[in-house]
Design a protein around this motif. Structure first.
Motif, PDB file in Angstrom:
ATOM      1  N   HIS A 224       0.822  -1.216   0.000  1.00 19.70           N
ATOM      2  CA  HIS A 224       0.000   0.000   0.000  1.00 19.70           C
ATOM      3  C   HIS A 224       0.857   1.267   0.000  1.00 19.70           C
ATOM      4  N   PHE A 225       1.913   1.257   0.790  1.00 18.55           N
ATOM      5  CA  PHE A 225       2.720   2.468   0.938  1.00 18.55           C
ATOM      6  C   PHE A 225       3.852   2.588  -0.093  1.00 18.55           C
ATOM      7  N   THR A 226       4.199   1.487  -0.737  1.00 15.80           N
ATOM      8  CA  THR A 226       5.333   1.527  -1.677  1.00 15.80           C
ATOM      9  C   THR A 226       4.918   1.407  -3.135  1.00 15.80           C
ATOM     10  N   GLY A 227       3.681   0.961  -3.360  1.00 17.18           N
ATOM     11  CA  GLY A 227       3.247   0.753  -4.727  1.00 17.18           C
ATOM     12  C   GLY A 227       3.950  -0.413  -5.406  1.00 17.18           C
ATOM     13  N   ASN A 265       7.098  10.180   7.573  1.00 16.95           N
ATOM     14  CA  ASN A 265       6.438  11.356   7.012  1.00 16.95           C
ATOM     15  C   ASN A 265       6.550  12.561   7.942  1.00 16.95           C
ATOM     16  N   ASN A 270       9.666  12.094   2.932  1.00 19.04           N
ATOM     17  CA  ASN A 270       8.457  11.422   2.458  1.00 19.04           C
ATOM     18  C   ASN A 270       8.737  10.484   1.290  1.00 19.04           C
ATOM     19  N   PHE A 272       7.525   7.444   1.120  1.00 18.35           N
ATOM     20  CA  PHE A 272       6.383   6.563   0.916  1.00 18.35           C
ATOM     21  C   PHE A 272       5.117   7.361   0.607  1.00 18.35           C
ATOM     22  N   ARG A 273       4.124   6.628   0.173  1.00 17.14           N
ATOM     23  CA  ARG A 273       2.840   7.232  -0.156  1.00 17.14           C
ATOM     24  C   ARG A 273       2.261   7.939   1.068  1.00 17.14           C
ATOM     25  N   GLN A 274       1.820   9.179   0.870  1.00 20.24           N
ATOM     26  CA  GLN A 274       1.264   9.950   1.980  1.00 20.24           C
ATOM     27  C   GLN A 274      -0.263   9.892   1.945  1.00 20.24           C
ATOM     28  N   VAL A 275      -0.831   9.276   2.951  1.00 16.90           N
ATOM     29  CA  VAL A 275      -2.285   9.147   3.036  1.00 16.90           C
ATOM     30  C   VAL A 275      -2.699   9.287   4.491  1.00 16.90           C
ATOM     31  N   ALA A 280      -5.716   4.477   5.534  1.00 20.48           N
ATOM     32  CA  ALA A 280      -4.740   3.488   5.090  1.00 20.48           C
ATOM     33  C   ALA A 280      -4.982   2.145   5.760  1.00 20.48           C
TER      34      ALA A 280
END
Length: 291
Positions: A224-227, A265, A270, A272-275, A280
């Motif tokens: 989820h965070f790295t794609g 974050n 940042n 990784f994906r910021q959500v 998440a």
């Protein structure tokens, strides 16, 4: 630091391009097959592209370790016009004495080197990593070098590995002759959720793990965070193991993964994906249910 705690013989998620750690997703195997096909069919140029951190360099390192014996290989990493001419880079890659003051001598010296290898029954392969840094002029120089090949056999084969910007360069109108000589091309995509889970398990097994350390939810969180980008997977998993070690737990769960990303974050780094972390957590559960 945490290796002994988890019963590992080494660091499973190094950011270095370790060929012996290579995980063969379908796409990774496809790229290797393309390179092997290009070498066998004497393609003048082979091109491997992929996003930053997708594993291009690792594949190149693996490929280098499995080449036939009768091959002379020159490897150039991070080419730059500011650090000398392309012929100078190529000469250094093959341990030839460059003639810094005379491009003509350098060219003829390289041609003699190719002819000598051909006479010995050696194939000559030039590999340029981070090839997106090559200017249009440098790419045109490479095309001109490919003219050295005779009508029957290839004296020189060239592999370019780079980010998607390389394709943008090769699609330029003035480089259409270059594009026509590319005999093999493969694009390395990111891993799927299931491949991310298998990648994590593979990297741990390589260094001696005998039981799962990352839960299914943790693997889902990593994706989820790295794609599914291997370099980011390594970065996140390495930090998650350190957090688990600090908390004296032998299992990494999704909460640990979320904590790592949240702390990262907050620091401003940042990667990784910021959500929203609550959102998440819900999305990770959905991914995990499909694994």
């Amino acid at each position: 630091m945490y290796e002994r705690y988890f019963g590992l013989t080494g660091k499973p998620f190094s950011l270095l391009p370790e060929a012996n750690h290579l995980f063969f997703s379908k796409r990774h195997q496809h790229i290797v097959n393309i390179l092997e096909y290009g070498i066998e069919t004497q393609a003048a140029f082979m091109v491997v592209t992929g996003e930053v951190g997708a594993g291009k360099t690792t594949i190149i390192r693996h490929f280098l370790g499995h080449l036939p014996e009768k091959v002379a290989v020159g490897l150039i990493t991070n080419p730059s016009q500011r650090l000398g001419s392309l012929l100078g880079w190529i000469s250094s890659a093959f341990d030839l004495a460059p003639h810094a003051d005379d491009e003509a001598k350098m060219y003829h010296g390289f041609v003699e080197f190719l002819l000598a290898n051909y006479a010995k029954g050696l194939r000559t392969i030039l590999i340029i990593d981070e090839a997106q840094n090559l200017s249009a002029e440098m790419l045109e120089e490479l095309r001109m070098l490919s003219n050295i090949n005779n009508e029957q056999d290839m004296l020189l084969q060239i592999i370019l590995a780079g980010q998607p910007e390389l394709l943008e360069s090769l699609n330029r109108q003035e480089l259409r002759q270059f594009a026509q000589r590319i005999g093999a091309h493969g694009h390395l995509t990111s891993l799927t959720p299931s491949e991310t889970r298998d990648y994590i398990g593979h990297r741990l097994q390589v260094v001696g793990a005998t039981s799962p350390i990352f839960s299914t939810e943790a693997c889902a969180g990593v994706y989820h965070f790295t794609g599914g980008i291997p370099r980011l997977i390594n970065l996140l998993c390495d930090q998650a193991l350190m957090y688990a070690f600090a908390e004296d737990t032998h299992t990494v769960d999704d909460k640990t993964v979320i904590e790592v990303v949240a702390d990262r974050n907050k620091s401003g780094l940042n990667a990784f994906r910021q959500v929203d972390m609550q959102q998440a957590a819900k999305e990770i559960k959905v991914i995990a249910a499909e694994l």
